[in-house]
Motif scaffolding. Structure first.
Motif: not given
Length: 405
Positions: A114-118, A160-170
């Motif tokens: 998790s990161r914040g609300a994500r 991983g790249e998918t995890l980064r996109q889901e937690l951090f987006s842009a």
């Protein structure tokens, strides 16, 4: 004597006159070929995928798992379950062997990242810097895990790249903190998107130091240890030395299993080759059924075309030529049905490759050519008896039989 071109024209007109019957026989034969080629292609694709996964490890990697299984060509244990844990101290003792270049101890778990609300449930790997080299894992940016003692935890991780996109987006992930259950760690690297490897989707994984993972999951046991051998030819000599060390450290009991990529490849190759042939055989049954249908249809056709047979014989056609006409019709049906089935199978495999790009779904040439050949042979064999029946008709009796109806 009937010319070949005339025979082809005659057979084509006969097939076109009975459109519905022709269509049904085409569908039956195409389904048979479709089943053989499609099932074989899917089985072969799965086989090539599994072999590719393990061959990527190279021939100089030895894998140690907890639990003992005496193998003689069968599958080694892959679950990592055993009566006694492999510890970091065990791994460090193996690292001291002169033939060992480096080791990668692994702890595997599933946690909420998790990161914040994500947040999302994801694979967590406890490893070390050598793991990236052994598994040939590349980074898109940032850095890999620090080269620290195995028993030293550190609040850093690579995602991983998918995890980064889901937690951090842009947003930028490097330098940010994420929570792994109740444990916090700072992102220092992003993995290049390499897809799935050995059943692990690295694009959705989080990798952190092995000691940190052992704290998170409250364990002292390792899932497995990957051992990088300096010279691949020394593998056979190294295995008994590793077993001897583990026996000494585990009170005289050998409770680990050592496997090589070659042994896994051989085991998987044997099993998956048999499965591929088995499912191809299942598909071939439908070709047999299609052949029976062609025989029945040809028998019906012969009974309905007695006047035509009698007229052909009265005009001088030999029994062999009459037989050839009916066999030719069945062979043409089988060939066109086979080509249709082959085309449909290739389209299905193409769609499967689009859906699952990591798996090389493709029918081997022997499967496609054999299915087409068997289809034609089935048409030839199953039409021979009805065609011989037509050839044996006496022209006067055939004409008289038709006129008497």
């Amino acid at each position: 004597m009937i010319r070949t071109a005339d025979q082809l024209a005659f057979a084509s007109r006969a097939l076109l006159r009975q459109r519905f019957r022709t269509l049904m026989q085409l569908i039956a034969m195409s389904i048979g070929v479709l089943a053989v080629v499609l099932l074989t292609g899917m089985g072969e694709g799965g086989r090539q995928y599994v072999l590719g996964e393990f061959s990527a490890l190279g021939k100089d990697i030895l894998i140690m798992l907890p639990g003992r299984k005496e193998t003689s060509g069968g599958m080694p244990p892959m679950t990592g379950e055993g009566t006694r844990d492999i510890t970091l101290q065990d791994a460090e003792s193996i690292l001291r062997l002169p033939d060992v270049e480096q080791i990668a101890p692994l702890v595997v778990g599933q946690s909420e990242i998790s990161r914040g609300a994500r947040a999302r449930e994801s694979l967590v790997l406890g490893a070390n810097a050598a793991f990236f080299t052994i598994r040939q894992i590349k980074l898109a940016r940032g850095q890999m895990l620090p080269d620290i003692p195995l028993d030293q935890p550190s609040p850093v991780c690579v995602i991983g790249e998918t995890l980064r996109q889901e937690l951090f987006s842009a947003e930028s992930a490097l330098g940010s903190w994420v929570d792994v259950d109740a444990y916090r760690c700072r992102v220092i690297g992003i993995l290049a998107d390499t897809g799935t490897g050995l059943g692990m989707n690295m694009s959705e994984a989080l990798i952190l130091p092995v000691a940190s993972a052992m704290q998170i999951y409250n364990t002292e046991g390792l899932f497995r240890v990957m051992i990088d051998v300096r010279v691949a030819q020394d593998m056979k000599n190294l295995i008994p030395r590793v077993e001897q060390i583990m026996r000494e450290r585990h009170d005289g009991q050998l409770d680990v299993t050592l496997i090589t990529p070659d042994s896994i490849l051989r085991a998987f190759d044997n099993i998956l080759s048999i499965l591929t042939l088995a499912i191809a055989g299942i598909g071939a049954i439908s070709l047999f059924v299609a052949g029976v249908l062609i025989m029945n249809m040809t028998l019906i056709t012969v009974s309905q075309r007695t006047a035509e047979i009698g007229l052909l014989k009265a005009l001088g056609a030999s029994s062999q030529e009459v037989r050839s006409l009916f066999v030719l019709e069945a062979v043409m049906l089988s060939l066109f049905g086979g080509l249709l089935g082959l085309t449909l199978a290739q389209l299905c495999l193409w769609g499967a490759r689009l859906k699952f790009p990591d798996i090389p779904f493709a029918a081997p040439l022997w499967a496609s050519s054999s299915a087409l050949l068997i289809a034609v042979v089935c048409g030839l064999l199953f039409s021979w008896i009805p065609a011989s029946r037509a050839a044996a008709m006496a022209p006067v009796l055939a004409l008289a039989h038709q006129n008497g109806k």
